[in-house]
Motif scaffolding. Structure first.
Motif, PDB file in Angstrom:
ATOM      1  N   ASP A 102      12.452 -65.512  54.800  1.00  0.00           N
ATOM      2  CA  ASP A 102      11.764 -66.666  55.390  1.00  0.00           C
ATOM      3  C   ASP A 102      10.270 -66.410  55.554  1.00  0.00           C
ATOM      4  O   ASP A 102       9.447 -67.303  55.353  1.00  0.00           O
ATOM      5  N   LEU A 103       9.953 -65.173  55.906  1.00  0.00           N
ATOM      6  CA  LEU A 103       8.534 -64.795  56.047  1.00  0.00           C
ATOM      7  C   LEU A 103       7.818 -64.988  54.715  1.00  0.00           C
ATOM      8  O   LEU A 103       6.736 -65.594  54.640  1.00  0.00           O
ATOM      9  N   PHE A 104       8.459 -64.482  53.658  1.00  0.00           N
ATOM     10  CA  PHE A 104       7.857 -64.644  52.336  1.00  0.00           C
ATOM     11  C   PHE A 104       7.748 -66.127  51.969  1.00  0.00           C
ATOM     12  O   PHE A 104       6.697 -66.593  51.515  1.00  0.00           O
ATOM     13  N   THR A 128      23.262 -60.703  46.521  1.00  0.00           N
ATOM     14  CA  THR A 128      23.685 -62.037  46.076  1.00  0.00           C
ATOM     15  C   THR A 128      23.317 -63.088  47.115  1.00  0.00           C
ATOM     16  O   THR A 128      22.745 -64.138  46.785  1.00  0.00           O
ATOM     17  N   ARG A 129      23.644 -62.772  48.378  1.00  0.00           N
ATOM     18  CA  ARG A 129      23.447 -63.769  49.452  1.00  0.00           C
ATOM     19  C   ARG A 129      21.956 -64.105  49.615  1.00  0.00           C
ATOM     20  O   ARG A 129      21.556 -65.274  49.544  1.00  0.00           O
ATOM     21  N   ILE A 130      21.129 -63.082  49.764  1.00  0.00           N
ATOM     22  CA  ILE A 130      19.705 -63.359  50.010  1.00  0.00           C
ATOM     23  C   ILE A 130      19.033 -63.838  48.718  1.00  0.00           C
ATOM     24  O   ILE A 130      18.137 -64.682  48.739  1.00  0.00           O
ATOM     25  N   GLY A 131      19.494 -63.303  47.596  1.00  0.00           N
ATOM     26  CA  GLY A 131      18.937 -63.755  46.304  1.00  0.00           C
ATOM     27  C   GLY A 131      19.206 -65.232  46.084  1.00  0.00           C
ATOM     28  O   GLY A 131      18.305 -65.992  45.701  1.00  0.00           O
ATOM     29  N   ASP A 132      20.441 -65.664  46.352  1.00  0.00           N
ATOM     30  CA  ASP A 132      20.783 -67.092  46.179  1.00  0.00           C
ATOM     31  C   ASP A 132      19.958 -67.958  47.134  1.00  0.00           C
ATOM     32  O   ASP A 132      19.494 -69.046  46.771  1.00  0.00           O
ATOM     33  N   TYR A 133      19.793 -67.458  48.358  1.00  0.00           N
ATOM     34  CA  TYR A 133      19.021 -68.216  49.352  1.00  0.00           C
ATOM     35  C   TYR A 133      17.567 -68.378  48.879  1.00  0.00           C
ATOM     36  O   TYR A 133      17.020 -69.492  48.838  1.00  0.00           O
ATOM     37  N   LEU A 134      16.961 -67.251  48.483  1.00  0.00           N
ATOM     38  CA  LEU A 134      15.567 -67.303  48.015  1.00  0.00           C
ATOM     39  C   LEU A 134      15.429 -68.241  46.823  1.00  0.00           C
ATOM     40  O   LEU A 134      14.532 -69.089  46.773  1.00  0.00           O
ATOM     41  N   THR A 135      16.338 -68.090  45.870  1.00  0.00           N
ATOM     42  CA  THR A 135      16.242 -68.882  44.635  1.00  0.00           C
ATOM     43  C   THR A 135      16.368 -70.372  44.945  1.00  0.00           C
ATOM     44  O   THR A 135      15.575 -71.187  44.445  1.00  0.00           O
ATOM     45  N   SER A 136      17.345 -70.727  45.795  1.00  0.00           N
ATOM     46  CA  SER A 136      17.523 -72.169  46.028  1.00  0.00           C
ATOM     47  C   SER A 136      16.346 -72.719  46.821  1.00  0.00           C
ATOM     48  O   SER A 136      15.877 -73.828  46.548  1.00  0.00           O
ATOM     49  N   ARG A 137      15.824 -71.962  47.785  1.00  0.00           N
ATOM     50  CA  ARG A 137      14.662 -72.452  48.547  1.00  0.00           C
ATOM     51  C   ARG A 137      13.429 -72.567  47.645  1.00  0.00           C
ATOM     52  O   ARG A 137      12.663 -73.527  47.742  1.00  0.00           O
ATOM     53  N   LEU A 138      13.257 -71.587  46.751  1.00  0.00           N
ATOM     54  CA  LEU A 138      12.087 -71.627  45.853  1.00  0.00           C
ATOM     55  C   LEU A 138      12.154 -72.828  44.915  1.00  0.00           C
ATOM     56  O   LEU A 138      11.134 -73.441  44.600  1.00  0.00           O
ATOM     57  N   ARG A 139      13.377 -73.162  44.495  1.00  0.00           N
ATOM     58  CA  ARG A 139      13.537 -74.291  43.558  1.00  0.00           C
ATOM     59  C   ARG A 139      13.178 -75.627  44.208  1.00  0.00           C
ATOM     60  O   ARG A 139      12.892 -76.594  43.517  1.00  0.00           O
ATOM     61  N   GLU A 140      13.216 -75.650  45.557  1.00  0.00           N
ATOM     62  CA  GLU A 140      12.879 -76.908  46.258  1.00  0.00           C
ATOM     63  C   GLU A 140      11.373 -77.073  46.445  1.00  0.00           C
ATOM     64  O   GLU A 140      10.918 -78.150  46.832  1.00  0.00           O
ATOM     65  N   LEU A 141      10.608 -75.999  46.209  1.00  0.00           N
ATOM     66  CA  LEU A 141       9.174 -76.084  46.516  1.00  0.00           C
ATOM     67  C   LEU A 141       8.436 -76.908  45.468  1.00  0.00           C
ATOM     68  O   LEU A 141       8.613 -76.683  44.263  1.00  0.00           O
ATOM     69  N   PRO A 142       7.581 -77.844  45.909  1.00  0.00           N
ATOM     70  CA  PRO A 142       6.796 -78.603  44.940  1.00  0.00           C
ATOM     71  C   PRO A 142       5.765 -77.685  44.268  1.00  0.00           C
ATOM     72  O   PRO A 142       5.273 -76.747  44.889  1.00  0.00           O
ATOM     73  N   GLY A 143       5.508 -77.905  42.997  1.00  0.00           N
ATOM     74  CA  GLY A 143       4.478 -77.137  42.296  1.00  0.00           C
ATOM     75  C   GLY A 143       4.991 -75.847  41.694  1.00  0.00           C
ATOM     76  O   GLY A 143       4.218 -75.056  41.153  1.00  0.00           O
ATOM     77  N   VAL A 144       6.300 -75.616  41.794  1.00  0.00           N
ATOM     78  CA  VAL A 144       6.880 -74.415  41.192  1.00  0.00           C
ATOM     79  C   VAL A 144       7.589 -74.818  39.907  1.00  0.00           C
ATOM     80  O   VAL A 144       8.272 -75.845  39.865  1.00  0.00           O
ATOM     81  N   GLY A 145       7.398 -74.029  38.842  1.00  0.00           N
ATOM     82  CA  GLY A 145       8.114 -74.301  37.584  1.00  0.00           C
ATOM     83  C   GLY A 145       9.528 -73.734  37.686  1.00  0.00           C
ATOM     84  O   GLY A 145      10.153 -73.790  38.744  1.00  0.00           O
ATOM     85  N   GLN A 146       9.980 -73.114  36.600  1.00  0.00           N
ATOM     86  CA  GLN A 146      11.333 -72.541  36.612  1.00  0.00           C
ATOM     87  C   GLN A 146      11.433 -71.363  37.581  1.00  0.00           C
ATOM     88  O   GLN A 146      10.487 -70.584  37.696  1.00  0.00           O
ATOM     89  N   VAL A 147      12.557 -71.250  38.254  1.00  0.00           N
ATOM     90  CA  VAL A 147      12.839 -70.039  39.038  1.00  0.00           C
ATOM     91  C   VAL A 147      14.038 -69.383  38.357  1.00  0.00           C
ATOM     92  O   VAL A 147      15.109 -69.971  38.267  1.00  0.00           O
ATOM     93  N   ARG A 148      13.820 -68.171  37.838  1.00  0.00           N
ATOM     94  CA  ARG A 148      14.872 -67.517  37.037  1.00  0.00           C
ATOM     95  C   ARG A 148      15.329 -66.222  37.701  1.00  0.00           C
ATOM     96  O   ARG A 148      14.607 -65.650  38.499  1.00  0.00           O
ATOM     97  N   GLY A 149      16.486 -65.750  37.273  1.00  0.00           N
ATOM     98  CA  GLY A 149      16.944 -64.438  37.706  1.00  0.00           C
ATOM     99  C   GLY A 149      18.308 -64.483  38.333  1.00  0.00           C
ATOM    100  O   GLY A 149      18.981 -65.523  38.339  1.00  0.00           O
ATOM    101  N   ARG A 150      18.712 -63.328  38.846  1.00  0.00           N
ATOM    102  CA  ARG A 150      19.999 -63.201  39.521  1.00  0.00           C
ATOM    103  C   ARG A 150      19.823 -62.246  40.679  1.00  0.00           C
ATOM    104  O   ARG A 150      19.124 -61.236  40.550  1.00  0.00           O
TER     105      ARG A 150
END
Ligand SMILES: Cc1ncc(COP(=O)(O)O)c(C=O)c1O
Length: 379
Positions: free
Chosen positions: A365-367, A294-316
């Motif tokens: 973060d590496l990813f 949950t913790r790392i998934g939420d972190y990845l998802t929220s950071r990915l949603r901030e990236l320009p040029g990315v459409g929807q970020v889905r999942g849990r």
């Protein structure tokens, strides 16, 4: 004889792995954000898993299911505890397709009915009944098509209600992935899942939650269906429950009483599979891997949603689909060969992340930095 290439995707020879890392035949290291296709739950070659299998093979590698094997009961108790389904019965087999095959067959035996409701873009495996409930023309052979499966649109409550009004007395089961994997990390809405639960209960059909990909803690709860606050009659499992050792299983609600002969297998529940599964269950608890997902998934998802040029970020949790506005193949190739990171895909435009549940913030973060850099190049 030449090996048939099942998925000829990557020209990389992987020979060794540890934790979230895999190594090729030249010693090059890669970050595994793909988890060997959602299979690696507790991490590659986790010491608890290695020791369990090594220790077991020294004692006994196999005996037939015609005798009592205490390790099976121990493994079932551990899965019951970690999943919160201590009152369910466990039937073990060898793969996800086999789990779904048995789940569907059991539902038909139990209800005496022959109709199954499945959903658009579903994937349930490649054996006859599992593939018949799969909505993917590329993998369903003509011989597998059957009038016994009704395909419904995902998240369309009105359609589901209509199907039950028209055919409810003939429906044995509804089979659903709470989060579709192959179909593109498409989420079944919690309300929709609750409607399906109600319809199944009202009409005497069974709800089968296909947790082969989204289960075993990947979503941050043991079963992805748990997020909707309901229970399935049957949960089908594979992939993560063995962390790479081939194990499939179904958990069967106490309201179903399979009679002897309905379910059977030669290799299912063998001592090595039980040892692997037991080590996975214990490690999920010992290392609090659901909370980490949950913790790392939420972190990845929220950071990915901030990236320009990315459409929807889905999942849990650690089952994440990143929709791109272009074909992701070239970007994924660069991720692999230049950044040394494995990711998955769904269709042409979705990048799929399915890393081990113990992945750290540093891995994430590496990813993220590699992914952001490449996005810039593809913009
Ligand atoms: C949701 C789902 N169900 C079933 C299967 C089939 O599992 P297996 O390949 O172990 O037969 C898969 C495999 O990807 C899956 O993702």
């Amino acid at each position: 004889m030449k090996m048939f290439d099942v998925y000829p995707l990557h020209d990389v020879a992987i020979v060794r792995a540890e934790g979230s890392w895999v190594y090729d035949d030249r010693g090059q290291k890669y970050l595994d954000m793909y988890g060997g296709h959602a299979v690696i739950s507790i991490g590659h070659t986790h010491p608890a898993w290695v020791d369990a299998i090594k220790g077991q093979i020294d004692r006994i590698g196999f005996y037939s299911n015609s005798v009592v094997m205490p390790l099976q009961a121990e493994a079932a108790r551990a899965l019951g505890r970690v999943s919160g389904r201590e009152d369910y019965q466990l039937f073990m087999c060898n793969s996800g397709a086999e789990a779904n095959e048995n789940a569907l067959k059991l539902a038909s035996f139990h209800t005496g009915r022959n109709l199954v409701v499945a959903f658009d873009k579903s994937f349930h495996g490649r054996t006859s009944l599992a593939v018949a409930a799969t909505d993917n023309p590329a993998i369903v052979a003509p011989v597998n098509r059957t009038d016994n499966v009704i395909f419904a649109p995902l998240n369309d409550t009105a359609q589901a209600e209509m199907i039950f009004r028209e055919s409810g007395q003939r429906i044995a089961a509804v089979i659903i992935e709470p989060i579709q994997g192959v179909g593109g990390i498409r989420m079944a809405d919690d309300d929709f899942l609750r409607t399906l639960r109600r319809l199944c209960t009202d009409y005497g059909a069974l709800l089968i939650s296909d947790e082969v990909q989204c289960g075993c803690g990947r979503s941050g709860r043991y079963f992805a269906l748990d997020h909707a606050g309901i229970e399935a009659d049957i949960y089908s499992m594979a992939k993560g429950i063995g962390n790479g050792f081939p194990v499939g299983a179904i958990a069967i609600s106490p309201s179903i009483a399979p009679r002897s002969g309905m379910l059977g297998t030669t290799f299912g529940g063998n001592p090595l599979a039980c040892a692997a599964m037991l080590a996975v269950c214990q490690t999920i608890e010992n290392e609090a891997l659901l909370a980490n997902a949950t913790r790392i998934g939420d972190y990845l998802t929220s950071r990915l949603r901030e990236l320009p040029g990315v459409g929807q970020v889905r999942g849990r949790g650690l089952m994440i689909g990143i929709e791109l506005p272009f074909d992701s193949a070239a970007l994924r190739k660069k991720l692999l060969f230049e950044e040394k990171i494995f990711v998955g895909a769904s269709g042409k435009t979705i990048v799929r992340l399915l890393p081990a549940l113990g992945i750290t913030r540093q891995h994430a973060d590496l990813f993220l930095s590699s992914f952001e850099k490449l996005l810039g190049e593809f913009a």
